[in-house]
Write an enzyme that holds these catalytic residues in place. Sequence first.
Site, mmCIF file in Angstrom:
data_model
loop_
_atom_site.group_PDB
_atom_site.id
_atom_site.type_symbol
_atom_site.label_atom_id
_atom_site.label_comp_id
_atom_site.label_asym_id
_atom_site.label_seq_id
_atom_site.Cartn_x
_atom_site.Cartn_y
_atom_site.Cartn_z
ATOM 1 N N ASP A 407 1.309 5.240 4.193
ATOM 2 C CA ASP A 407 0.176 4.732 3.301
ATOM 3 C C ASP A 407 0.357 3.353 4.732
ATOM 4 O O ASP A 407 0.869 2.580 4.779
ATOM 5 C CB ASP A 407 -0.321 4.452 2.617
ATOM 6 C CG ASP A 407 -0.890 4.131 1.947
ATOM 7 O OD1 ASP A 407 -2.160 4.666 1.793
ATOM 8 O OD2 ASP A 407 -1.710 2.667 1.472
ATOM 9 N N GLU A 460 -0.505 7.276 8.502
ATOM 10 C CA GLU A 460 -2.756 7.159 8.355
ATOM 11 C C GLU A 460 -2.166 5.659 8.757
ATOM 12 O O GLU A 460 -2.833 4.380 8.947
ATOM 13 C CB GLU A 460 -2.906 6.729 6.699
ATOM 14 C CG GLU A 460 -3.960 6.932 6.240
ATOM 15 C CD GLU A 460 -4.896 5.076 5.516
ATOM 16 O OE1 GLU A 460 -6.016 5.397 5.392
ATOM 17 O OE2 GLU A 460 -3.602 4.224 5.111
#
Length: 731
Positions: A407, A460
Amino acid sequence: MTQPNYAQLPDHDRQRLRACTHHDPHAVLGWHAVDGGSVLRTRQMGAESVAAVLQDGSRVELNALGDDFFGAHLDRTEACDYRLEVTWPGGFTATQADPYYFLPTVGETDIYLISEGRHERLWEVLGANVKTYTTAIGEVSGTAFAVWAPNAVGVAVVGDFNGWNGAQFPMRSLGSCGVWEVFLPGVQPGAVYKFAIYTQEGYRRDKADPLAKLAETAPATGSVVAASDYSWGDEQWLEKRRTTNHDVEPMSVYEVHLGSWNQGQDYRQLASTLVDYVADMGYTHVEFLPVAEHPFGGSWGYQVSGYYAPTSRWGSPDDLRFLIDSFHQRGIGVIVDWVPAHFPKDDFALGRYDGRPLYEHPDPRRGEQQDWGTYVFDFGRPEVRNFLVANALYWAEEFHIDGLRVDAVASMLYLDYSREDGQWAPNQYGGREHLEAVQFLQEVNATVHRAHPGVLTIAEESTSWPGVTASTEHGGLGFSMKWNMGWMNDTLEYFSEDPVNRRYHHNEITFSLVYAFSEKFVLPISHDEVVHGKGTLFTRMPGDVWNKAAGVRMLLAYMWAHPGKQLLFQGQDFAQRAEWSEARSLDWHDQDGWEGEYHRGVMELVRSLNGQYKALPALYTQDFSGHGFGWNKADDANNNILAFTRYGTQGEKVLCVFNFGGTSQPEYTLGVAEPGQWRLVLNSDSGEFAGANNALPETVEAISFPHDGYDNSLTLHIPAMSAQWYVFEGR
């Protein structure tokens, strides 16, 4: 001449033990040889009397020394095993092994590797690990506790087994490595504990264990001693995974928040319902939003307090193992969201762990993420890197996960990420690149891929940072794949336009192919796109309910055909109308009633997309190569027509045709590479998907008639708001 009474406790030791600021309680408590014999000391809070039962069966009464200390001078000089017989008010007596009898549970090699930041099995050394020792009197079972707290002046284990008394079980410092440890006999799985950290400023801070393998269910914040006896049944899956090249395999990912997919179900129940659903829909992988422990459910798991502890909200760690094992035995991979960029400031967790910045960078220009109200890891500190790299290995080793979706990578790469001038400090060369974070990402990717071949790491990353999926040997970050955020933004923006206006936005739907092969991309329609007022796929589409459903079907067919792997968040595969909320189940009822046919139609389409996708190598074997793609029609903005051919490594061809406009094209000519039969294998406008059910020929013939730069062409009926796939079958 009077012999000294070695059982008496020196005042400086007494005061330091009372204040829990003694760096080596084992040097005072327990058994020790002295001139002319030995001494035995213990501290038993509230005890009336204490005796030592030696391995030869003899019994020695210990004298009360004040402040709950007890001690005795023994004539014997040789070391011996013993048990403490403690009598409490009311006459209750307990016999127990002495924690201060045992040698350190952290070895010299462990200390060296921790100091170097290279201990790849950190969870087996730090935290709480259940152990059994064989002594002269018999086996002793308990838990070895160890924690990294280099700034502390004292550390103790507190828990439900000692009334949370910080003076009962002080830990010893293992020197400059900053690790404190103690072995507590009798402490078994299920015990709740924390570390009482005594700071240089004179405060006690009770902290959860950074390497706890289990935590109490929120809002409680204690760590829980845990041990696993799970027996895996996924050997065949793991063996196959070791030799799988995911670049050339189908990959269709279903993104799930476990707590809201069907609210109220735990890991064990999901091992039936969720696994059946994912298998029935034909996905190759499932991706869990973070399952590491987190204090606030509304963070969806992205503010982690326990990196090594699966959240207790939905069951035990072994229950999670059972869920993952169940997916594997159905041939479905499991990816887990991982959050190494930042962590919350909750006082019980990692923040200011030993009273000073430890896991976080001490400079707030690097150590705080203002947008999220969180701390940022100090990626330049070896022990912090070790904590995170070992954590990635932990999920692969202990939970058999098949991939980590990392993330907020962009927030790690740039020192000025979401910061104004003056709020960030440049690197040593004056630039904005976070060099230590780059090195960390390279290290974690290289280490995971070396230790667990076939395990994916997926970034990401929302910027144009070069080489995200390039190998670390060539200076890249080393990720297996990267989310294509540009494709996602442009595609959703395009589809939100009314068809009559899409001609003015044609570049938004074609631009992704300019850079489609610059990285190894995953196409994500994730949870972030269906929250915070953004709407859903269904509500983004213009028009009435029929047109909305047609738009969703068309988008998904386009997504599955586009180069790259794909990811779809829960609920979007039946075109859920309402935005997602972690506080309730998916709106499965959208499929009810007369309008429910449109939602059921979208679900049937996704099931068909996954089936056709896995059956057509042209759609996945060259996802990351320009050889796998060719335009047939890219410039017909006025008619909103798009067409391209996907090519497989063995010469397979799939023609993908899209009419994003509101007007049907009954006789539309396209240039194609090959003359011969092209067979229709997917029509998003079919009646089985609640489309208009326009009758289309099962096959079309491409003839040797030049068109649009091709030597051959065919003529198609392309209904409005529809997508078709055709497979080349030869002449």
